[in-house]
Design a protein around this motif. Structure first.
Motif, PDB file in Angstrom:
ATOM      1  N   ALA A  10       0.828  -1.209   0.000  1.00  0.00           N
ATOM      2  CA  ALA A  10       0.000   0.000   0.000  1.00  0.00           C
ATOM      3  C   ALA A  10       0.863   1.260   0.000  1.00  0.00           C
ATOM      4  CB  ALA A  10      -0.943  -0.015   1.201  1.00  0.00           C
ATOM      5  N   GLU A  11       1.941   1.260   0.782  1.00  0.00           N
ATOM      6  CA  GLU A  11       2.833   2.423   0.825  1.00  0.00           C
ATOM      7  C   GLU A  11       3.521   2.653  -0.513  1.00  0.00           C
ATOM      8  OE1 GLU A  11       5.576   2.262   4.074  1.00  0.00           O
ATOM      9  OE2 GLU A  11       3.976   2.104   5.567  1.00  0.00           O
ATOM     10  N   LEU A  12       4.011   1.577  -1.118  1.00  0.00           N
ATOM     11  CA  LEU A  12       4.682   1.692  -2.409  1.00  0.00           C
ATOM     12  C   LEU A  12       3.710   2.185  -3.479  1.00  0.00           C
ATOM     13  CD1 LEU A  12       7.373   1.272  -3.910  1.00  0.00           C
ATOM     14  CD2 LEU A  12       6.616  -1.077  -4.380  1.00  0.00           C
ATOM     15  N   ALA A  13       2.508   1.614  -3.501  1.00  0.00           N
ATOM     16  CA  ALA A  13       1.497   2.033  -4.473  1.00  0.00           C
ATOM     17  C   ALA A  13       1.113   3.494  -4.250  1.00  0.00           C
ATOM     18  CB  ALA A  13       0.264   1.141  -4.372  1.00  0.00           C
ATOM     19  N   GLY A  14       0.951   3.893  -3.008  1.00  0.00           N
ATOM     20  CA  GLY A  14       0.604   5.274  -2.710  1.00  0.00           C
ATOM     21  C   GLY A  14       1.675   6.252  -3.146  1.00  0.00           C
ATOM     22  N   LEU A  15       2.927   5.910  -2.895  1.00  0.00           N
ATOM     23  CA  LEU A  15       4.037   6.757  -3.307  1.00  0.00           C
ATOM     24  C   LEU A  15       4.098   6.864  -4.829  1.00  0.00           C
ATOM     25  CD1 LEU A  15       6.569   8.429  -2.703  1.00  0.00           C
ATOM     26  CD2 LEU A  15       7.842   6.260  -2.528  1.00  0.00           C
ATOM     27  N   ALA A  16       3.987   5.726  -5.504  1.00  0.00           N
ATOM     28  CA  ALA A  16       4.013   5.738  -6.968  1.00  0.00           C
ATOM     29  C   ALA A  16       2.854   6.560  -7.519  1.00  0.00           C
ATOM     30  CB  ALA A  16       3.956   4.312  -7.509  1.00  0.00           C
ATOM     31  N   GLY A  17       1.667   6.359  -6.979  1.00  0.00           N
ATOM     32  CA  GLY A  17       0.505   7.106  -7.437  1.00  0.00           C
ATOM     33  C   GLY A  17       0.655   8.599  -7.247  1.00  0.00           C
ATOM     34  N   LYS A  18       1.216   9.003  -6.118  1.00  0.00           N
ATOM     35  CA  LYS A  18       1.422  10.427  -5.831  1.00  0.00           C
ATOM     36  C   LYS A  18       2.398  11.036  -6.829  1.00  0.00           C
ATOM     37  CE  LYS A  18       2.621  13.591  -2.166  1.00  0.00           C
ATOM     38  NZ  LYS A  18       3.755  14.000  -1.462  1.00  0.00           N
ATOM     39  N   ILE A  19       3.511  10.357  -7.066  1.00  0.00           N
ATOM     40  CA  ILE A  19       4.511  10.860  -8.017  1.00  0.00           C
ATOM     41  C   ILE A  19       3.920  10.962  -9.414  1.00  0.00           C
ATOM     42  CG2 ILE A  19       6.674  10.279  -9.201  1.00  0.00           C
ATOM     43  CD1 ILE A  19       7.598   9.091  -6.464  1.00  0.00           C
ATOM     44  N   TRP A  30       9.581   9.389 -14.393  1.00  0.00           N
ATOM     45  CA  TRP A  30      10.640   8.377 -14.332  1.00  0.00           C
ATOM     46  C   TRP A  30      11.741   8.811 -13.365  1.00  0.00           C
ATOM     47  CZ3 TRP A  30      10.659   3.514 -15.652  1.00  0.00           C
ATOM     48  CH2 TRP A  30      11.854   2.818 -15.819  1.00  0.00           C
ATOM     49  N   ALA A  31      12.178  10.061 -13.497  1.00  0.00           N
ATOM     50  CA  ALA A  31      13.240  10.568 -12.629  1.00  0.00           C
ATOM     51  C   ALA A  31      12.813  10.563 -11.167  1.00  0.00           C
ATOM     52  CB  ALA A  31      13.640  11.980 -13.061  1.00  0.00           C
ATOM     53  N   ASP A  32      11.587  10.950 -10.899  1.00  0.00           N
ATOM     54  CA  ASP A  32      11.123  11.005  -9.510  1.00  0.00           C
ATOM     55  C   ASP A  32      10.808   9.619  -8.950  1.00  0.00           C
ATOM     56  OD1 ASP A  32      11.542  13.692  -9.515  1.00  0.00           O
ATOM     57  OD2 ASP A  32       9.433  14.255  -9.633  1.00  0.00           O
ATOM     58  N   LEU A  33      10.319   8.712  -9.790  1.00  0.00           N
ATOM     59  CA  LEU A  33      10.129   7.323  -9.335  1.00  0.00           C
ATOM     60  C   LEU A  33      11.485   6.720  -8.962  1.00  0.00           C
ATOM     61  CD1 LEU A  33       7.498   6.061 -11.932  1.00  0.00           C
ATOM     62  CD2 LEU A  33       7.104   6.339  -9.472  1.00  0.00           C
ATOM     63  N   VAL A  60       2.871  -1.166  -8.321  1.00  0.00           N
ATOM     64  CA  VAL A  60       3.396  -0.016  -9.069  1.00  0.00           C
ATOM     65  C   VAL A  60       2.796  -0.014 -10.472  1.00  0.00           C
ATOM     66  CG1 VAL A  60       5.477   1.062 -10.023  1.00  0.00           C
ATOM     67  CG2 VAL A  60       5.517   0.086  -7.714  1.00  0.00           C
ATOM     68  N   LEU A  61       2.731  -1.174 -11.107  1.00  0.00           N
ATOM     69  CA  LEU A  61       2.146  -1.259 -12.447  1.00  0.00           C
ATOM     70  C   LEU A  61       0.689  -0.802 -12.456  1.00  0.00           C
ATOM     71  CD1 LEU A  61       3.656  -4.639 -13.671  1.00  0.00           C
ATOM     72  CD2 LEU A  61       4.084  -2.370 -14.645  1.00  0.00           C
ATOM     73  N   ALA A  62      -0.051  -1.143 -11.419  1.00  0.00           N
ATOM     74  CA  ALA A  62      -1.451  -0.719 -11.332  1.00  0.00           C
ATOM     75  C   ALA A  62      -1.543   0.808 -11.270  1.00  0.00           C
ATOM     76  CB  ALA A  62      -2.121  -1.350 -10.117  1.00  0.00           C
ATOM     77  N   GLU A  63      -0.649   1.425 -10.530  1.00  0.00           N
ATOM     78  CA  GLU A  63      -0.649   2.890 -10.435  1.00  0.00           C
ATOM     79  C   GLU A  63      -0.240   3.529 -11.761  1.00  0.00           C
ATOM     80  OE1 GLU A  63      -1.918   4.661  -7.972  1.00  0.00           O
ATOM     81  OE2 GLU A  63      -2.404   2.741  -7.032  1.00  0.00           O
ATOM     82  N   ILE A  64       0.693   2.921 -12.456  1.00  0.00           N
ATOM     83  CA  ILE A  64       1.102   3.424 -13.769  1.00  0.00           C
ATOM     84  C   ILE A  64      -0.075   3.356 -14.731  1.00  0.00           C
ATOM     85  CG2 ILE A  64       2.574   2.948 -15.773  1.00  0.00           C
ATOM     86  CD1 ILE A  64       4.761   2.100 -13.702  1.00  0.00           C
ATOM     87  N   GLY A  65      -0.809   2.260 -14.692  1.00  0.00           N
ATOM     88  CA  GLY A  65      -1.999   2.134 -15.527  1.00  0.00           C
ATOM     89  C   GLY A  65      -3.073   3.140 -15.148  1.00  0.00           C
ATOM     90  N   ARG A  66      -3.278   3.330 -13.870  1.00  0.00           N
ATOM     91  CA  ARG A  66      -4.276   4.283 -13.393  1.00  0.00           C
ATOM     92  C   ARG A  66      -3.947   5.695 -13.890  1.00  0.00           C
ATOM     93  NH1 ARG A  66      -4.430   2.628  -8.461  1.00  0.00           N
ATOM     94  NH2 ARG A  66      -6.320   1.441  -8.767  1.00  0.00           N
TER      95      ARG A  66
END
Length: 138
Positions: A10-19, A30-33, A60-66
């Motif tokens: 959940a933390e990783l997904a949240g961070l990825a989604g925020k970025i 890409w740079a910030d991820l 992370v892939l789910a957040e990229i798709g979102r």
């Protein structure tokens, strides 16, 4: 059976989604991820990763798709760096997997052509060219 995300997922997904939501171009995303450690999270710790696994990468892939983002996370990190981290020699891991995890290298697959039996001597139709991430069109 409980299919809820673990705290780390959940933390990783949240961070990825925020970025992904806060950055307006794939290059900045890409740079910030990479800077946040998201790209390397699924790689082993000796390669600069957090030692997390495939399920975390799927988050992370789910957040990229979102976000409908064009970052090359699947080919470069999940498939490329992941395979090299698991099956590559120590030199290959240092040369390719670790840099993919820090975002300085983007990996992808290379496929041979029908008439190109020797990967070291591709047919005349094949041409490799460097292209910055900015050249990707939406």
């Amino acid at each position: 059976m409980d299919f809820s995300l673990s705290e780390a997922q959940a933390e990783l997904a949240g961070l990825a989604g925020k970025i992904l939501a806060e950055r307006d171009t794939p290059q900045r995303q890409w740079a910030d991820l990479a800077a946040a450690g998201v790209l390397a999270a699924g790689l082993p710790e000796p390669l600069g990763g957090a030692g997390l696994g495939f399920l975390e990468q799927c988050c992370v892939l789910a957040e990229i798709g979102r976000a409908v983002s064009l970052v090359p996370y699947l080919p470069s990190v999940v498939l490329g760096a992941g395979a090299i981290a698991s099956f590559g020699s120590p030199d290959q891991q240092r040369r390719w997997a670790a840099p993919a995890g820090d975002g300085s290298v983007v990996l992808t697959a290379a496929l041979s052509e029908e008439d190109g039996g020797d990967p070291a001597a591709p047919s005349a139709r094949s041409r490799a060219r460097r292209r910055p991430l900015a050249a990707v069109r939406r």
